[in-house]
Design a protein around this motif. Structure first.
Motif, PDB file in Angstrom:
ATOM      1  N   ILE A  78       9.109 -11.136  11.894  1.00 16.61           N
ATOM      2  CA  ILE A  78       9.564 -10.201  12.933  1.00 16.61           C
ATOM      3  C   ILE A  78      10.617 -10.850  13.809  1.00 16.61           C
ATOM      4  CG2 ILE A  78       8.844  -9.030  15.028  1.00 16.61           C
ATOM      5  CD1 ILE A  78       6.394  -8.183  13.752  1.00 16.61           C
ATOM      6  N   VAL A  94       3.997 -13.475   9.386  1.00 18.26           N
ATOM      7  CA  VAL A  94       4.486 -12.165   9.827  1.00 18.26           C
ATOM      8  C   VAL A  94       5.264 -12.297  11.128  1.00 18.26           C
ATOM      9  CG1 VAL A  94       3.760  -9.896  10.618  1.00 18.26           C
ATOM     10  CG2 VAL A  94       2.665 -10.925   8.648  1.00 18.26           C
ATOM     11  N   VAL A 140      -1.387 -16.004   7.716  1.00 14.49           N
ATOM     12  CA  VAL A 140      -0.731 -14.712   7.507  1.00 14.49           C
ATOM     13  C   VAL A 140      -0.033 -14.245   8.774  1.00 14.49           C
ATOM     14  CG1 VAL A 140      -1.127 -12.288   6.941  1.00 14.49           C
ATOM     15  CG2 VAL A 140      -2.319 -14.057   5.682  1.00 14.49           C
ATOM     16  N   ILE A 141      -0.727 -14.364   9.908  1.00 17.78           N
ATOM     17  CA  ILE A 141      -0.111 -13.835  11.129  1.00 17.78           C
ATOM     18  C   ILE A 141       1.075 -14.690  11.535  1.00 17.78           C
ATOM     19  CG2 ILE A 141      -1.451 -15.000  12.941  1.00 17.78           C
ATOM     20  CD1 ILE A 141      -1.736 -12.246  14.257  1.00 17.78           C
ATOM     21  N   SER A 184      18.272 -11.139  14.042  1.00 16.17           N
ATOM     22  CA  SER A 184      19.437 -10.687  13.288  1.00 16.17           C
ATOM     23  C   SER A 184      19.938  -9.367  13.845  1.00 16.17           C
ATOM     24  CB  SER A 184      19.094 -10.556  11.805  1.00 16.17           C
ATOM     25  OG  SER A 184      18.320  -9.411  11.580  1.00 16.17           O
ATOM     26  N   THR A 185      19.015  -8.488  14.309  1.00 18.49           N
ATOM     27  CA  THR A 185      19.459  -7.234  14.923  1.00 18.49           C
ATOM     28  C   THR A 185      20.242  -7.520  16.193  1.00 18.49           C
ATOM     29  OG1 THR A 185      17.323  -6.380  14.221  1.00 18.49           O
ATOM     30  CG2 THR A 185      18.687  -4.944  15.581  1.00 18.49           C
ATOM     31  N   LEU A 243      13.898 -10.919  12.020  1.00 19.28           N
ATOM     32  CA  LEU A 243      14.516  -9.598  11.967  1.00 19.28           C
ATOM     33  C   LEU A 243      15.129  -9.218  13.308  1.00 19.28           C
ATOM     34  CD1 LEU A 243      12.384  -7.084   9.907  1.00 19.28           C
ATOM     35  CD2 LEU A 243      14.814  -7.515   9.738  1.00 19.28           C
ATOM     36  N   LEU A 244      14.360  -9.446  14.376  1.00 25.92           N
ATOM     37  CA  LEU A 244      14.857  -9.059  15.694  1.00 25.92           C
ATOM     38  C   LEU A 244      16.081  -9.873  16.078  1.00 25.92           C
ATOM     39  CD1 LEU A 244      11.565  -8.461  17.666  1.00 25.92           C
ATOM     40  CD2 LEU A 244      13.203  -6.787  16.855  1.00 25.92           C
ATOM     41  N   LYS A 280      23.628  -8.890  15.418  1.00 22.29           N
ATOM     42  CA  LYS A 280      24.496  -7.845  14.870  1.00 22.29           C
ATOM     43  C   LYS A 280      25.022  -6.971  15.993  1.00 22.29           C
ATOM     44  CE  LYS A 280      22.900  -6.286  10.738  1.00 22.29           C
ATOM     45  NZ  LYS A 280      22.184  -5.327   9.902  1.00 22.29           N
ATOM     46  N   LYS A 281      24.112  -6.614  16.929  1.00 19.26           N
ATOM     47  CA  LYS A 281      24.537  -5.753  18.033  1.00 19.26           C
ATOM     48  C   LYS A 281      25.559  -6.468  18.894  1.00 19.26           C
ATOM     49  CE  LYS A 281      21.152  -2.262  18.727  1.00 19.26           C
ATOM     50  NZ  LYS A 281      19.740  -2.293  19.011  1.00 19.26           N
TER      51      LYS A 281
END
Lengths: 220, 598
Positions: free
Chosen positions: A161, A157, A153-154, A167-168, A164-165, A171-172
């Protein structure tokens, strides 16, 4: 003479019963056949008792590693409706001598599993009063199963994360490149007007009321 | 002008689901059924629904309206209402912080139980054997396997709050996981939260329905449901019933934390929050009732199981002591046989008299439990007796996790929204970093709850951190909106947003009824604290195998007072600060004018 013969015939069982009833080396056994098997329960009769005595003799043989134990060495008394009784074990060499309690306990303990299976019962339903059942050993794992699930699970996860980071960040970066491209055109305009525009908050400037559209109806 | 427009929900549905996910939490599952049982079963619904109408729905709607109008987190919103009331927002953030710290520990426990369900035999089903395999561990024998698993293996609890120990590594790992998942859900703010709530709001209902079907088909479930719903209307005369109904509605809706203000600040200006407030409140209460049906069917199953085990034990005791045949005593006539044997064989009966228990189904059903005891001990005891217990265990703890995580979303959003509104912070750090720092800070402080005495500190937080302060905060909120901001101005704002003025029901509730109710609750709590004497807690005694009552040491009581004061004092301190600032600015302007006129 007849009396003597009769005495000889009836004495052993009488003596045997006394050995069983009065002895300190006996164990009480309790069977709960109906509880264990319900509708498939068998009747407790002489044959079943025969089986019991033979399994005990087998247990004694295994424990002492002597093949001399026989069914006649297992004496039973105090038979009740509960299906409970007391038994003692006599020594094969001397029928008047009883095997001490500790030895019988050892024998039963080591072979309880076989005795249970002979009667389709379990530790709960075939009780030897005074001999607590040896409980199953706890299972020892190399890695605890919960750690494995936790790790899965970890891991998932953490991957989420990081994705997501990333892709952020990308994008920036793209937005920064676009802004850098635009601002190069703006830079020229601001430079031309020096202090006036750069002193203001944004690049949009300030709305000057003087040049508002109020006279649009007076075009004529 | 701001750098970028304020983020918003992708659709009003996301907002509604976020509020549902936040409001429907663990309290619906473990507090409401307990209250129902204590206060007369079906009859409790009367004060509960009445309080929902008088206090729950109006206050909920008011918070949504404030957030949607001000479009700022709680600190900014209250500062906008009145510059002297910024402290109200700060108090909300402080209380949310406390809640975040301890609430995620419950999620850590749920993870622990969830991961331990993946075994062939559930670890709380049987006691572990002792060293020479002749019996079970003593602590487990005196208590029960489920209690042993919770207190010893999950918490490794010490015998009082004074005895600290090391951290429980398993708990610490589970807490780390819980915070990482929370971060994953809120990392992009409302964009990521909006997607997650589709799942956290709806899946618990799926599990509840599955459990309902499983629950009512269990043997003996009907006893529990019947027991719960038989109304004992005389309880309505007890004032405690009404007080508990009011506090349950209040805490269940999650008012005063600033989460609702934060959520609705991301709404469009014309979102119809009035209708949504009614819907969400009704869903929340409906879920409570639904969850209590499930809980009571499980209670009924467990009570019936224990009752029948008790009868079986008595039957065996009689059979063994008197050597009767197995068919003579059945489970049905055990009690008659006991009387008969007592009369006919008094001496032999006296020998076993100490082991005779009085088996009563009523007594089993009467053992009402709430809180973590219900969720982790009673429920897991019932689950271990179900067929396919691993499956039911996994489903149950996933449901607890979703309920808890959904509420955590709201709690953390209540902290990060006001932080993001602070220009200084949002200019120097990206929102992902701010969110990450908040989660990291809460994680590090939360490790304290995973120590051996952690559960006792958890209880302090659970009982004191967010109870009195919330009542105070919401009372001030409703007074400020109605009398400081002005009810007429508020009406006009609502008309601006919705297109119509709020009708008389809202106005009466906001201006009169809710403040009165909140004030009386607040007074009641204070009286209770004063009358209660030294605050006490339940400490686990491993030799007795049950909890004993102990008093808090002095530093514990000081800590409780600090918890309460730190939240309550924000309001006057911030107001004072605003007054000083005004005076400073006032003197500065006067001096500036004097200089110019000279």
């Amino acid at each position: 003479m007849l009396a003597g013969v009769l005495l000889l015939i009836f004495l052993p069982p009488l003596v045997a019963k006394d050995l069983c009833k009065d002895s300190q080396d006996g164990f009480k056994v309790r069977l709960s056949i109906k509880t264990a098997l319900g509708d498939d329960a068998y009747e407790w009769n002489e044959s079943e008792m025969f089986l019991f005595r033979s399994t005990l003799a087998y247990a004694m043989r295994k424990q002492t590693k002597q093949d001399t134990y026989n069914i006649t060495n297992i004496l039973v008394c105090n038979d009740t409706q509960r299906v409970s009784f007391v038994f003692v074990v006599t020594s094969p060499g001397d029928p008047d001598q009883l095997i001490p309690k500790e030895q019988i306990e050892e024998a039963v303990r080591q072979n309880k599993h076989r005795i249970n299976n002979a009667f389709l019962l379990s530790d709960m339903t075939l009780e030897f009063v005074g001999i607590p059942p040896t409980l199953a050993a706890p299972i020892i794992y190399d890695t605890e199963p919960w750690l494995i699930v936790f790790g899965v699970v970890i891991g998932a996860v953490a991957v989420g994360i990081v994705a997501l980071l990333m892709s952020t960040v990308s994008k920036k970066r793209r937005a920064k490149e676009k802004a850098a491209g635009l601002s190069e055109e703006d830079e020229g305009i601001v430079k031309e007007n020096g202090t006036a525009l750069s002193g203001l908050g944004g690049k949009e400037g300030v709305y000057n009321q003087t040049f508002s559209n109020d006279n649009r109806f007076t075009e004529l | 002008m701001s750098k970028e427009a304020r983020p918003s929900w992708d659709s009003p549905m996301q907002f509604v689901l976020a509020c549902v996910s936040y409001a429907v939490g663990l309290g619906n599952v473990w507090r409401f059924p307990y209250l129902c049982q204590m206060h007369g079963g079906g009859g409790f619904l009367i004060p509960y629904l009445l309080m929902l109408i008088l206090e729950g729905i109006p206050l909920f709607c008011m918070e949504l309206a404030i957030g949607q109008k001000m479009r700022l987190g709680s600190i900014g919103a209250w500062t906008a209402i009145s510059p002297y009331l910024g402290g109200l927002g700060i108090a909300s953030v402080v209380t949310s912080m406390y809640l975040c710290l301890y609430y995620n520990v419950i999620n850590a426990w749920s993870f622990w139980y969830l991961f331990h369900s993946f075994q062939s035999v559930l670890p709380w089903a049987e006691c572990p054997v002792n060293a020479n395999r002749t019996g079970y561990l003593e602590e487990c024998e005196v208590a029960s396997p489920t209690q042993y698993f919770f207190y010893r293996e999950t918490l490794n609890i010490s015998s009082s709050i004074d005895e600290n120990g090391g951290l429980h590594m398993g708990q610490a790992l589970c807490l780390l996981l819980a915070w990482i998942i929370v971060y994953l859900f809120i990392v992009r703010g409302v964009k990521s939260t909006g997607v997650v709530v589709y799942f956290t709001a709806t899946f618990p209902y799926v599990v509840l329905i599955i459990y309902l079907i499983r629950g009512v088909t269990l043997h003996g479930a009907w006893n529990g449901v019947k027991y719960m719903f038989t109304p004992k209307l005389e309880q309505l005369a007890n004032p405690q019933t009404w007080i508990n109904a009011a506090t349950q509605i209040f805490f269940s809706l999650g008012l005063g934390f600033g989460s609702l203000i934060a959520f609705s600040s991301y709404n469009h200006h014309n979102n119809d929050f009035e209708k949504q407030a009614v819907i969400i409140s009704l869903i929340n209460s409906g879920t409570s009732v639904f969850a209590s049906i499930v809980t009571f069917s499980i209670y009924g199953f467990k009570a019936t199981f224990n009752y029948e085990s008790c009868l079986e034990r008595m039957r065996l005791l009689c059979l063994n002591a008197f050597d009767l045949s197995e068919e003579s005593i059945s489970a049905g006539n055990v009690t008659e046989w006991i009387h008969y044997l007592n009369i006919t064989h008094p001496e032999s009966f006296a020998a076993i008299a100490s082991k005779i228990e009085h088996c009563s189904l009523e007594a089993e059903l009467d053992t009402a439990v709430e809180g973590t005891g219900l969720a982790f001990i009673v429920y897991s005891e019932a689950i271990k007796n179900m067929p396919l217990s691993q499956l039911w265990s996994v489903l149950y703890f996933i449901m607890l996790l979703l309920l808890g995580m959904g509420s955590m979303l709201g709690n953390v959003t209540a902290i990060i929204t006001p932080l993001a509104d602070i220009k200084l912070l949002s200019r120097s750090l990206s929102s992902e970093s701010i969110n990450g720092l908040v989660c990291l800070l809460c994680l590090l402080l939360g490790f304290g709850f995973t120590s051996r005495s952690g559960n006792y500190w958890f209880t302090i937080f659970n009982e004191y951190a967010a109870t009195l302060s919330l009542l105070f905060i919401v009372f001030l909120e409703v007074i400020s909106v109605c009398y400081v901001y002005g009810l007429r101005r508020f009406e006009r704002d609502i008309e601006d947003m919705l297109g119509h003025r709020p009708n008389w029901y809202w106005k009466v509730m906001w201006a009169v009824v809710s403040p009165l109710l909140l004030f009386s609750l607040f007074i009641f709590y204070i009286i209770n604290y004063i009358q209660g004497g030294t605050p006490t807690y339940q400490a686990w005694d491993k030799d007795l195998g049950r909890s004993v009552v102990k008093e808090y040491p002095v530093y514990g009581q000081v800590f409780i007072a600090l918890l309460l004061l730190s939240a309550l004092s924000c309001v006057p301190l911030a107001a004072l600060h605003a007054v000083c600032r005004r005076k400073q600015r006032g003197t500065a302007i006067r001096e500036h004018r004097k200089k110019n006129s000279d």
